[in-house]
Design a protein around this motif. Sequence first.
Motif, PDB file in Angstrom:
ATOM      1  N   ARG A 218       1.594   7.976  -2.730  1.00 20.37           N
ATOM      2  CA  ARG A 218       0.522   7.359  -3.520  1.00 20.37           C
ATOM      3  C   ARG A 218       0.265   8.165  -4.800  1.00 20.37           C
ATOM      4  O   ARG A 218       0.124   7.609  -5.888  1.00 20.37           O
TER       5      ARG A 218
ATOM      6  N   GLU B 133       1.086  -7.359   4.914  1.00 19.54           N
ATOM      7  CA  GLU B 133       0.685  -6.098   4.298  1.00 19.54           C
ATOM      8  C   GLU B 133       1.839  -5.124   4.515  1.00 19.54           C
ATOM      9  O   GLU B 133       2.219  -4.861   5.653  1.00 19.54           O
TER      10      GLU B 133
ATOM     11  N   PHE C 166       4.840   5.257   3.187  1.00 18.33           N
ATOM     12  CA  PHE C 166       4.182   6.581   3.245  1.00 18.33           C
ATOM     13  C   PHE C 166       5.135   7.662   3.746  1.00 18.33           C
ATOM     14  O   PHE C 166       6.136   7.352   4.397  1.00 18.33           O
TER      15      PHE C 166
ATOM     16  N   ALA D 189       5.499   0.441   7.096  1.00 22.52           N
ATOM     17  CA  ALA D 189       4.765  -0.350   8.093  1.00 22.52           C
ATOM     18  C   ALA D 189       4.547  -1.745   7.534  1.00 22.52           C
ATOM     19  O   ALA D 189       4.193  -1.902   6.364  1.00 22.52           O
TER      20      ALA D 189
ATOM     21  N   ALA E  89       3.327  -1.302   3.845  1.00 21.79           N
ATOM     22  CA  ALA E  89       2.880   0.035   3.430  1.00 21.79           C
ATOM     23  C   ALA E  89       4.053   1.008   3.423  1.00 21.79           C
ATOM     24  O   ALA E  89       4.955   0.922   4.259  1.00 21.79           O
TER      25      ALA E  89
ATOM     26  N   GLN F   5       0.795  -3.145   9.540  1.00 20.98           N
ATOM     27  CA  GLN F   5       0.315  -1.966  10.260  1.00 20.98           C
ATOM     28  C   GLN F   5       1.145  -1.589  11.488  1.00 20.98           C
ATOM     29  O   GLN F   5       0.665  -0.888  12.386  1.00 20.98           O
ATOM     30  N   GLU F   6       2.416  -2.070  11.515  1.00 18.62           N
ATOM     31  CA  GLU F   6       3.331  -1.605  12.565  1.00 18.62           C
ATOM     32  C   GLU F   6       4.602  -1.091  11.899  1.00 18.62           C
ATOM     33  O   GLU F   6       5.083  -1.677  10.923  1.00 18.62           O
ATOM     34  N   TYR F   7       5.152  -0.012  12.454  1.00 19.05           N
ATOM     35  CA  TYR F   7       6.348   0.569  11.859  1.00 19.05           C
ATOM     36  C   TYR F   7       7.477  -0.465  11.772  1.00 19.05           C
ATOM     37  O   TYR F   7       7.662  -1.280  12.680  1.00 19.05           O
TER      38      TYR F   7
ATOM     39  N   LYS G 115       0.837  -1.215   0.000  1.00 17.70           N
ATOM     40  CA  LYS G 115       0.000   0.000   0.000  1.00 17.70           C
ATOM     41  C   LYS G 115       0.858   1.246   0.000  1.00 17.70           C
ATOM     42  O   LYS G 115       1.948   1.265   0.582  1.00 17.70           O
ATOM     43  N   PHE G 116       0.337   2.280  -0.612  1.00 16.11           N
ATOM     44  CA  PHE G 116       1.010   3.581  -0.633  1.00 16.11           C
ATOM     45  C   PHE G 116       0.012   4.640  -0.184  1.00 16.11           C
ATOM     46  O   PHE G 116      -1.169   4.547  -0.500  1.00 16.11           O
ATOM     47  N   PHE G 117       0.523   5.641   0.546  1.00 19.85           N
ATOM     48  CA  PHE G 117      -0.373   6.679   1.045  1.00 19.85           C
ATOM     49  C   PHE G 117       0.120   8.083   0.714  1.00 19.85           C
ATOM     50  O   PHE G 117       1.316   8.304   0.525  1.00 19.85           O
TER      51      PHE G 117
END
Lengths: 147, 147, 77, 77
Positions: free
Chosen positions: D12, D67, D71, D50, D69, D53-55, D6-8
Motif C-alpha cells: 500500500r 473485492e 498484500f 485474496a 486484495a 477476503q479468501e486467499y 485493495k492494497f495493504f
Amino acid sequence: MAVYIKQSLFEPFSEVAQHQLQLEANIGKGQYGASTIFIGSMRDFNEACDVSAMTLEYYPGMTESALESIANEAKEKWPILDTLIVHRVGDIQPNDSIVLVAVWSAHRAAAYEANRYIMEALKSRAPFWKKEMTTSGGRWVEKNTPA
Amino acid sequence: MAVYIKQSLFEPFSEVAQHQLQLEANIGKGQYGASTIFIGSMRDFNEACDVSAMTLEYYPGMTESALESIANEAKEKWPILDTLIVHRVGDIQPNDSIVLVAVWSAHRAAAYEANRYIMEALKSRAPFWKKEMTTSGGRWVEKNTPA
Amino acid sequence: MSITVKFFAGLREELNIDEAQLDFVTGLTALQVWQKVTGQPTLPTKTLIAVNQEYASEDITVNENDEVAFFPPVTGG
Amino acid sequence: MSITVKFFAGLREELNIDEAQLDFVTGLTALQVWQKVTGQPTLPTKTLIAVNQEYASEDITVNENDEVAFFPPVTGG
C-alpha cells in the motif's frame, strides 16, 4: 468461540476471565478440566535496535473471518469446548499485549495442541502486518519468526 | 521461579498477574514476548459417576522440592525467563482450579514446550494423590490420565 | 538414632499408619524398613519409595535420621 | 459493475494506493487486475492475493463486484 480485534490496550487476564464466565453460563460449571492461554506481547528492543513502538495493520473483515476459520479448524481437529482469540491492532507500545489465544477442553492434550495450532496458523495466515518504529523511521517486518 | 501449594481456593488469573508484576519489577518490562498458562480444574462428574468432591493429599516438603526440580529442568531445557507453579491441596469442589503452570519466555516455542513439559512431569512425578468422594464413600484415583 | 517412616494416600489408609519411628541398624535397606514397620514381606505393586524426599529404589541403604516414605502412584495435576 | 481493489501494508505504501475501483470485464484474472491498477506486469515476490477476503492465486478469474486484495506476507501474532 469468539474473535476480537482490539484498537486499544487490552488486559488479557480479564478478557479470559470474562469469556470463561460466559462459557460457564452457557455450558455449566465444571465442564472443562483444562484451559490453556497464550499471550504474545511486544518486547522492548530499545537497546538492541532502536525499536520504540509498533503499528499493526489488518484487513477488516478478512482478518476476523481468517481467525474464525482457524478456530473452527482447531475445533474439528481436537475435542475442545471453546476458544477465544483477541488480537491488537493500531499503535502498540513495548510490553503491550498483542495476541491472546485461550482454549478450554476436558483434557489437557487437546487444550495444549489446539492452542499451539491456532497460534501457528494465525502467524502464517491471518492478515496482520507489523511496522516497527525506529529512530530512523518506520520499517515493515518482512516475515514472521517460525516459532 | 515460584512454587506454591494452596490449602484453599485460588484465583489463577490473579496469581499469574501478581507474579508477572514481580517478574517485570525484577527483569524490567518488555523482556518477555510470550507467556503460556495452563489451568487444570476439577470437572463435575456428578451425573456420570457420582463424584461430588475431591481431596488432594500431598507430601509437605517433597512436593515443593519435586516441583522446583521440574521447573529447574524446564529452565535447563528451554530458554525461558520465569515459571510459576501453583497446586491446590485439601478439599476441592467441582470447578475449583487444581493446578496452574505459567511460563514466560522471549519466543513462543519455549513457552509452549516448557509449559507442557512441566505439566507432564508434574503428573508423573510430583507427590499428590487424589481421592474422589462419591455417594458410596471415598475412592483413591489409581492412576493419572496420560494426557 | 532412628529412621522416620511415612506413608501416604491409599497406603496410609490401608496400613492405618501415618508415620512411624524405627531404630536405626547399619545396612538397612528401604525394603527392610518396609518389612519392619508393616510386617509385610513385599511392597504392593507400583509402590513408590522416597528417601529424604527423593525417589529411591527398594534396595537403597538408609542412614540414621533418614526419612523413608512409601506411597502409591501419584495422581496430581 | 466494478471490482474493488485493495492494497495493504508495505505494498500500500510503495504503490501509494489504498483502494481502487476497476471496471469489470469478463474473464479478468487477479493478475490482470494487478496489472491494470498498478501498471506493473508482475506481482512482487511473495505477494499474497485474496478474493472476497479468501486467499486465491493470481490466475483466479474474478467476478463483478468482487473485492480483490494484494498484500505482503503476514506478520501478526
